[in-house]
Design an enzyme around this catalytic site. Structure first.
Site, PDB file in Angstrom:
ATOM      1  N   HIS A  78       2.066   9.045  -4.879  1.00  0.00           N
ATOM      2  CA  HIS A  78       0.848   8.230  -4.863  1.00  0.00           C
ATOM      3  C   HIS A  78       0.232   8.169  -6.259  1.00  0.00           C
ATOM      4  O   HIS A  78      -0.227   7.103  -6.694  1.00  0.00           O
ATOM      5  CB  HIS A  78      -0.165   8.781  -3.862  1.00  0.00           C
ATOM      6  CG  HIS A  78       0.361   8.839  -2.464  1.00  0.00           C
ATOM      7  ND1 HIS A  78      -0.265   9.548  -1.461  1.00  0.00           N
ATOM      8  CD2 HIS A  78       1.464   8.285  -1.890  1.00  0.00           C
ATOM      9  CE1 HIS A  78       0.425   9.419  -0.340  1.00  0.00           C
ATOM     10  NE2 HIS A  78       1.488   8.671  -0.582  1.00  0.00           N
ATOM     11  N   HIS A 237       2.146   0.721   2.728  1.00  0.00           N
ATOM     12  CA  HIS A 237       2.267   2.073   2.176  1.00  0.00           C
ATOM     13  C   HIS A 237       3.695   2.352   1.727  1.00  0.00           C
ATOM     14  O   HIS A 237       3.909   3.076   0.739  1.00  0.00           O
ATOM     15  CB  HIS A 237       1.807   3.149   3.153  1.00  0.00           C
ATOM     16  CG  HIS A 237       1.786   4.505   2.519  1.00  0.00           C
ATOM     17  ND1 HIS A 237       0.773   4.912   1.671  1.00  0.00           N
ATOM     18  CD2 HIS A 237       2.690   5.524   2.528  1.00  0.00           C
ATOM     19  CE1 HIS A 237       1.045   6.120   1.212  1.00  0.00           C
ATOM     20  NE2 HIS A 237       2.206   6.515   1.714  1.00  0.00           N
ATOM     21  N   ASP A 241       4.639   3.659  -1.951  1.00  0.00           N
ATOM     22  CA  ASP A 241       5.541   4.778  -2.241  1.00  0.00           C
ATOM     23  C   ASP A 241       6.686   4.346  -3.149  1.00  0.00           C
ATOM     24  O   ASP A 241       7.069   5.072  -4.078  1.00  0.00           O
ATOM     25  CB  ASP A 241       6.130   5.335  -0.941  1.00  0.00           C
ATOM     26  CG  ASP A 241       5.222   6.329  -0.241  1.00  0.00           C
ATOM     27  OD1 ASP A 241       4.223   6.775  -0.842  1.00  0.00           O
ATOM     28  OD2 ASP A 241       5.517   6.667   0.920  1.00  0.00           O
ATOM     29  N   HIS A 264      11.810   7.790   0.463  1.00  0.00           N
ATOM     30  CA  HIS A 264      11.915   8.490  -0.817  1.00  0.00           C
ATOM     31  C   HIS A 264      13.360   8.770  -1.211  1.00  0.00           C
ATOM     32  O   HIS A 264      13.747   8.599  -2.370  1.00  0.00           O
ATOM     33  CB  HIS A 264      11.129   9.802  -0.755  1.00  0.00           C
ATOM     34  CG  HIS A 264       9.678   9.623  -0.453  1.00  0.00           C
ATOM     35  ND1 HIS A 264       8.846   8.888  -1.272  1.00  0.00           N
ATOM     36  CD2 HIS A 264       8.915  10.070   0.578  1.00  0.00           C
ATOM     37  CE1 HIS A 264       7.628   8.904  -0.751  1.00  0.00           C
ATOM     38  NE2 HIS A 264       7.645   9.606   0.367  1.00  0.00           N
TER      39      HIS A 264
END
Length: 305
Positions: A78, A237, A241, A264
């Site tokens: 973030h 979101h 990311d 991720h």
């Protein structure tokens, strides 16, 4: 010349780590040109510096975690997203715990802190990674891809089979030339499911998570009283990311990124795959601002406003 950027003054913030649940104090400090983003663990007998680079990423369970000689800094995405969105090239990030504070679960508090401190241009050319060939990574039905593009665009799609998420948009696209990162991306919060909390906490994750720093869902609905900040906050979101994860390439991108059901781990695989295929990218600088893609100059002007 499009110039590198750092902070005008020092920024301090404190909070808890999302996964460790431990209080952490964070200090962001201006850094010299070509320093990049460097995390420093100041709670150790000897401070340890960990550059924010894709090849320094170890654990990608639920966050991106940098690791060097057994020393870790987790949940960096973030903050990295905010730095990328505001065009910050060089900063020192001092931490007295192994995790960046989660604050409200989005990038908005980091954006506010950075804008409050001010952004300073430096007398050095800003470097971009220009993607010249398509690169793709896959994991089953999940995939992530870079394609050549004269700007920076991100597209993402998600599938969760959850009533509340199904009611929201599950696809989103952000072009830095056309849309404001600060207004349209930065406020999107991380999200999690009540039925997963027990498993996560048994595995040392989400110990600091709650309604104040995440969207929390039960089997049917969003539990946060204030609801969602965007109609497509879940997929937004994921884009937030991705912006942070991909800034571990070390420079802003000139590329189109797209992903389906990524996260991720896949973002890091894509970044590493790009760096390993050196014929697929080049470093670009713009000695004359008018020679830069118009979308890039608009984004940087907007970010500094």
């Amino acid at each position: 010349m499009l110039k590198q950027r750092t902070l005008k003054t020092v920024i301090r913030a404190s909070g808890v780590g999302l996964h460790g649940g431990v209080k952490v104090n964070m200090t962001l400090r201006p850094a010299a040109p070509d320093t990049g983003i460097v995390f420093r663990r100041v709670d150790l007998p000897e401070p340890v510096d960990i550059p924010a680079k894709a090849f320094m990423v170890g654990d990608t369970r639920m966050c991106s975690c940098l690791e060097k000689d057994g020393v870790k800094v987790g949940t960096i995405e973030h903050l990295m997203s905010a730095l990328a969105g505001l065009g910050i090239d060089n900063v020192w990030v001092d931490l007295d715990a192994p995790e960046v504070p989660i604050l409200d679960g989005s990038a908005a508090p980091f954006v506010f802190l950075i804008q409050s401190a001010g952004i300073e241009e430096q007398n050095a050319a800003k470097k971009f990674i220009r993607v010249t060939k398509t690169i793709e990574v896959r994991d089953g039905d999940k995939w992530a891809r870079f394609e050549p593009y004269d700007g920076y665009r991100l597209a993402f799609s998600i599938v969760f089979n959850h009533p509340a998420i199904d009611k929201s948009a599950q696809k989103a696209e952000i072009d830095f030339a056309e849309q404001s990162y600060v207004r349209e991306v930065a406020r999107a919060r991380t999200f999690g499911f009540m039925q997963e909390v027990e498993y996560l906490r048994e595995n040392g994750l989400a110990l600091g998570g709650g309604l104040e720093n995440a969207i929390v869902l039960d089997e049917f609905r969003v539990l946060n009283q204030d609801g969602l900040r965007y109609g497509d906050e879940f997929v937004k979101h994921k884009i937030l990311d991705a912006i942070g994860d991909l800034y571990l390439l070390g420079h802003p991108l000139l590329a189109a990124y797209s992903s389906h059901k990524g996260g991720h781990a896949l973002n890091n695989q894509l970044a590493r795959a790009l760096l390993e295929q050196q014929s697929s990218w080049e470093i670009a600088t713009f000695e004359q601002a008018e020679h830069a893609p118009s979308g890039v100059t608009r984004w940087l002007a907007q970010a500094a406003a």
